[in-house]
Structures are given as structure tokens and as C-alpha cells.
Design a protein around this motif. Sequence first.
Motif, mmCIF file in Angstrom:
data_model
loop_
_atom_site.group_PDB
_atom_site.id
_atom_site.type_symbol
_atom_site.label_atom_id
_atom_site.label_comp_id
_atom_site.label_asym_id
_atom_site.label_seq_id
_atom_site.Cartn_x
_atom_site.Cartn_y
_atom_site.Cartn_z
ATOM 1 N N ASP A 199 0.825 -1.209 0.000
ATOM 2 C CA ASP A 199 0.000 0.000 0.000
ATOM 3 C C ASP A 199 0.860 1.259 0.000
ATOM 4 O O ASP A 199 0.521 2.253 -0.656
ATOM 5 C CB ASP A 199 -0.933 0.008 1.208
ATOM 6 C CG ASP A 199 -2.113 -0.934 1.045
ATOM 7 O OD1 ASP A 199 -2.341 -1.420 -0.079
ATOM 8 O OD2 ASP A 199 -2.803 -1.193 2.050
ATOM 9 N N GLN A 200 1.965 1.225 0.724
ATOM 10 C CA GLN A 200 2.848 2.384 0.746
ATOM 11 C C GLN A 200 3.511 2.590 -0.614
ATOM 12 O O GLN A 200 3.672 3.725 -1.076
ATOM 13 C CB GLN A 200 3.902 2.235 1.844
ATOM 14 C CG GLN A 200 4.637 3.538 2.137
ATOM 15 C CD GLN A 200 5.544 3.395 3.328
ATOM 16 O OE1 GLN A 200 6.216 2.379 3.481
ATOM 17 N NE2 GLN A 200 5.581 4.407 4.179
ATOM 18 N N PHE A 201 3.880 1.499 -1.252
ATOM 19 C CA PHE A 201 4.426 1.591 -2.603
ATOM 20 C C PHE A 201 3.406 2.203 -3.559
ATOM 21 O O PHE A 201 3.719 3.095 -4.342
ATOM 22 C CB PHE A 201 4.842 0.200 -3.079
ATOM 23 C CG PHE A 201 5.233 0.128 -4.528
ATOM 24 C CD1 PHE A 201 6.435 0.654 -4.968
ATOM 25 C CD2 PHE A 201 4.399 -0.476 -5.456
ATOM 26 C CE1 PHE A 201 6.801 0.588 -6.306
ATOM 27 C CE2 PHE A 201 4.756 -0.553 -6.794
ATOM 28 C CZ PHE A 201 5.963 -0.011 -7.222
ATOM 29 N N PHE A 202 2.159 1.745 -3.483
ATOM 30 C CA PHE A 202 1.121 2.284 -4.357
ATOM 31 C C PHE A 202 0.891 3.774 -4.114
ATOM 32 O O PHE A 202 0.460 4.489 -5.020
ATOM 33 C CB PHE A 202 -0.192 1.522 -4.154
ATOM 34 C CG PHE A 202 -0.204 0.133 -4.738
ATOM 35 C CD1 PHE A 202 0.604 -0.202 -5.815
ATOM 36 C CD2 PHE A 202 -1.032 -0.841 -4.214
ATOM 37 C CE1 PHE A 202 0.587 -1.482 -6.361
ATOM 38 C CE2 PHE A 202 -1.071 -2.132 -4.743
ATOM 39 C CZ PHE A 202 -0.246 -2.451 -5.821
ATOM 40 N N ALA A 203 1.145 4.252 -2.903
ATOM 41 C CA ALA A 203 0.928 5.672 -2.602
ATOM 42 C C ALA A 203 1.863 6.582 -3.384
ATOM 43 O O ALA A 203 1.572 7.774 -3.567
ATOM 44 C CB ALA A 203 1.098 5.915 -1.108
ATOM 45 N N LEU A 204 2.988 6.041 -3.864
ATOM 46 C CA LEU A 204 3.920 6.862 -4.637
ATOM 47 C C LEU A 204 3.283 7.421 -5.908
ATOM 48 O O LEU A 204 3.552 8.567 -6.290
ATOM 49 C CB LEU A 204 5.149 6.028 -5.025
ATOM 50 C CG LEU A 204 6.149 5.677 -3.938
ATOM 51 C CD1 LEU A 204 7.140 4.651 -4.460
ATOM 52 C CD2 LEU A 204 6.868 6.914 -3.460
ATOM 53 N N TYR A 205 2.448 6.610 -6.560
ATOM 54 C CA TYR A 205 1.921 7.070 -7.837
ATOM 55 C C TYR A 205 0.953 8.244 -7.692
ATOM 56 O O TYR A 205 1.160 9.289 -8.320
ATOM 57 C CB TYR A 205 1.269 5.935 -8.638
ATOM 58 C CG TYR A 205 0.873 6.419 -10.012
ATOM 59 C CD1 TYR A 205 1.773 6.348 -11.067
ATOM 60 C CD2 TYR A 205 -0.365 7.032 -10.240
ATOM 61 C CE1 TYR A 205 1.446 6.855 -12.321
ATOM 62 C CE2 TYR A 205 -0.694 7.542 -11.482
ATOM 63 C CZ TYR A 205 0.213 7.446 -12.517
ATOM 64 O OH TYR A 205 -0.095 7.965 -13.761
ATOM 65 N N PRO A 206 -0.118 8.138 -6.901
ATOM 66 C CA PRO A 206 -1.021 9.285 -6.799
ATOM 67 C C PRO A 206 -0.339 10.529 -6.233
ATOM 68 O O PRO A 206 -0.662 11.654 -6.627
ATOM 69 C CB PRO A 206 -2.154 8.791 -5.897
ATOM 70 C CG PRO A 206 -1.646 7.564 -5.253
ATOM 71 C CD PRO A 206 -0.640 6.964 -6.178
ATOM 72 N N ALA A 207 0.620 10.364 -5.317
ATOM 73 C CA ALA A 207 1.343 11.528 -4.796
ATOM 74 C C ALA A 207 2.086 12.240 -5.916
ATOM 75 O O ALA A 207 2.070 13.472 -6.016
ATOM 76 C CB ALA A 207 2.317 11.093 -3.702
ATOM 77 N N SER A 208 2.734 11.472 -6.773
ATOM 78 C CA SER A 208 3.475 12.057 -7.896
ATOM 79 C C SER A 208 2.530 12.657 -8.927
ATOM 80 O O SER A 208 2.780 13.742 -9.464
ATOM 81 C CB SER A 208 4.351 10.990 -8.550
ATOM 82 O OG SER A 208 5.278 10.456 -7.631
ATOM 83 N N ARG A 209 1.443 11.954 -9.204
ATOM 84 C CA ARG A 209 0.443 12.462 -10.149
ATOM 85 C C ARG A 209 -0.125 13.785 -9.663
ATOM 86 O O ARG A 209 -0.300 14.737 -10.433
ATOM 87 C CB ARG A 209 -0.659 11.418 -10.321
ATOM 88 C CG ARG A 209 -1.793 11.802 -11.266
ATOM 89 C CD ARG A 209 -2.906 12.482 -10.499
ATOM 90 N NE ARG A 209 -4.202 12.286 -11.105
ATOM 91 C CZ ARG A 209 -5.299 12.924 -10.743
ATOM 92 N NH1 ARG A 209 -5.265 13.813 -9.768
ATOM 93 N NH2 ARG A 209 -6.455 12.670 -11.319
ATOM 94 N N ASP A 210 -0.396 13.880 -8.346
ATOM 95 C CA ASP A 210 -0.967 15.104 -7.793
ATOM 96 C C ASP A 210 0.033 16.255 -7.839
ATOM 97 O O ASP A 210 -0.336 17.400 -8.122
ATOM 98 C CB ASP A 210 -1.429 14.858 -6.358
ATOM 99 C CG ASP A 210 -2.565 13.852 -6.274
ATOM 100 O OD1 ASP A 210 -3.148 13.512 -7.317
ATOM 101 O OD2 ASP A 210 -2.861 13.400 -5.141
ATOM 102 N N ALA A 211 1.293 15.971 -7.554
ATOM 103 C CA ALA A 211 2.314 17.017 -7.622
ATOM 104 C C ALA A 211 2.458 17.549 -9.045
ATOM 105 O O ALA A 211 2.632 18.762 -9.250
ATOM 106 C CB ALA A 211 3.653 16.478 -7.115
ATOM 107 N N LYS A 212 2.387 16.664 -10.041
ATOM 108 C CA LYS A 212 2.395 17.123 -11.432
ATOM 109 C C LYS A 212 1.206 18.055 -11.686
ATOM 110 O O LYS A 212 1.326 19.085 -12.359
ATOM 111 C CB LYS A 212 2.333 15.928 -12.389
ATOM 112 C CG LYS A 212 3.636 15.145 -12.542
ATOM 113 C CD LYS A 212 4.645 15.924 -13.359
ATOM 114 C CE LYS A 212 5.905 15.129 -13.618
ATOM 115 N NZ LYS A 212 5.897 14.370 -14.859
ATOM 116 N N ALA A 213 0.047 17.683 -11.144
ATOM 117 C CA ALA A 213 -1.147 18.508 -11.319
ATOM 118 C C ALA A 213 -0.964 19.877 -10.677
ATOM 119 O O ALA A 213 -1.433 20.893 -11.216
ATOM 120 C CB ALA A 213 -2.360 17.802 -10.724
#
Length: 331
Positions: free
Chosen positions: A151-165
Motif C-alpha cells: 500500500d505504501q508503494f502504491f501511494a507513490l503514484y497518486p502523490a506524484s500524479r498530484d504534484a504534477k497537477a
Amino acid sequence: MKYKIYILTFFITLISCSENSSATITEQNQEIPSVKKEETYDVIVTKDIVYAEGLSHTTINGTTTSTKQLKLDAYVPNNSDKNRPAIVLIHGGGFSSGSKEVGSMVYLANYFAARGWVAFSINYRLEADLGTVPDAWVPFAQNNLDPSLVDQFFALYPASRDAKAAIRWLYANASNYNINTDYITVGGGSAGAVTATMLGATNAEDYTEEISLEKDPTLATTNLDQPTKVHTVLDFWGSGITVEILDDLYNRQRFDTTDAPIIIMHGTEDLIVSFSDAEKLKNNYENSGVPFEFYPLEGKGHSVWNATVNGKRLEVLSFDFIVEQQKLKIE
């Protein structure tokens, strides 16, 4: 598998370009902004500005979802300058905790805004939000990670996607804040530094186009027509893991000559994010030839915001680095 070991080590210790730009070059962008060496301006703070939306699932990529508003706080110098640089700050917390109002980010936002930057401190989806992840991430995690770390690994993607946004939102709203988009800095501590490093090294499509609008309709709220280019990175005890993940999952090697210059500050005795991660990041920059500064904080551990190097606090080193790399004027 070499990377498998690296991933596990990272998460065990962490648990506590081509731009598709629609922006046009204005007369403002042809002028070099000026900043103040000392605290000069009062700072106007506006909280909870919605910069995008993101999905939250009840299970990883499950069909039951809710929409989460993604918010930032703006710190604006109280002056009449029409040509301002900007800085985006990203909090830490192991991708499982923290907020835009954590003391270190508030301090840095006020520090830079009082000297002429427009500063933004952002929230992003965390582990418990179960943001959407690309299909390729699921088997990779199953084959390479202990189940307790998935779950912590999966959290990397939305965090990065949101920062791009958040960066695209900045471009879309630059005129509202008199920001010169040729002078954008990103910075953060720990997990926030991991994300800031990702912003400085990856391409516009990374951490965005891996998921379709059909799968995640909230992508339509993220100003997809705007760039994600940043010009300097402040790395406080982070790593390059989210850049390296792209290489393993998609064969995208993103450490190259197009990266933003970076300042790396990391405790040599850090037990949360290993000092070896900082050395690895430094080596990637040495190989690409992109300018960097590297400050081993001798004998220091993690999150040492009060550390000094030759009598200079870390925010002063960061100020000097941005000014030098962006050739800002100092008044």
C-alpha cells in the motif's frame, strides 16, 4: 533482482524532455525577476485553494470510489511586483502522513515569500486515500514487495500524479499571481523531496498518462494542456526512487541532461532515508552533467531542519542555490 532489494530497503527505512506546453512566452518571461536577500515583505496567506481532484478507492483500483479535492496554500509577497519567481513546497511523512501546514513547509513558504517568491505548499493523496495506480504497478508490487509494503508503494503514484497537477495548476494560474514561469523551484523534505526530485527529472507525460481519462475522470481537472517544467530542485533528505521506478516499470531512463539543477542536503547518519540514496542521486547528476550541489550533513540524522553548513542554515544555502542557478537579481 537488484531493484527489489533497493525498494524493500527504501520502504522499510521510510515507514516512520519534451514538454507539451501550450504556454506562450510573454514580455514578462523575457525579464529576469529580482528577489530580496533579507526578509522584506509582509506575506498574504490564502489557504485551501483547490488545484485539482483525485480518486480515492475503497480497495486498490476498486470500482467504489469517491472524489477528493486536492488543496494548496498560497503565500504571496505583499508588493506590486509583476515579475515574480515561484516555489512549490511538498511535505514529508513517508507518503502516509503529513500536510501542507506542517511547520517546516510553513516556515519555508514564509521565508521565500518574504523575499519575493510566490510560494505554494501542497497537499496530495496519501497511503490511506488509496489513489488510482496504473495496472503495471500491481503485478510489480506483488512480485517484488512484502505484502506489508504494497500500500505504501502504491501511494507513490497518486502523490506524484498530484504534484504534477499542482505544477500544471501553477502554470494555468501564473498570471493571477504575476509569476514568471521561467523561474519555478520545487522542494520538499523526505517523501516531499522524493516527489520534488521526480518533478525535476521526469517528462511531462510521466505520472500522468499511465492512466486514461476513462479510468480516472478526475484527470480532466488537472490542467492537462499545461507544462510541468521546473527549473531548480531543493532536496532535503530524499531520494530518486520515483524516477528509478519508471526505468524498471516502463524502461524510461529519466536522469539526463534535461533535468533541473538540484541541491542535495542529507544527514550522513540518516536512519529513515539512507545517506546512500543521496550519494546515488548525486552520481546520477554527475553522470548527466546537470549542475548540482551536494551537502553531506555530517553526523546528522533525518529531518534536521536546523542544520548548518559552514554557518549557513539550509534555507540560506537553498536561497543561494536558486539565485545562482536561475541568475535571479538580488536587490
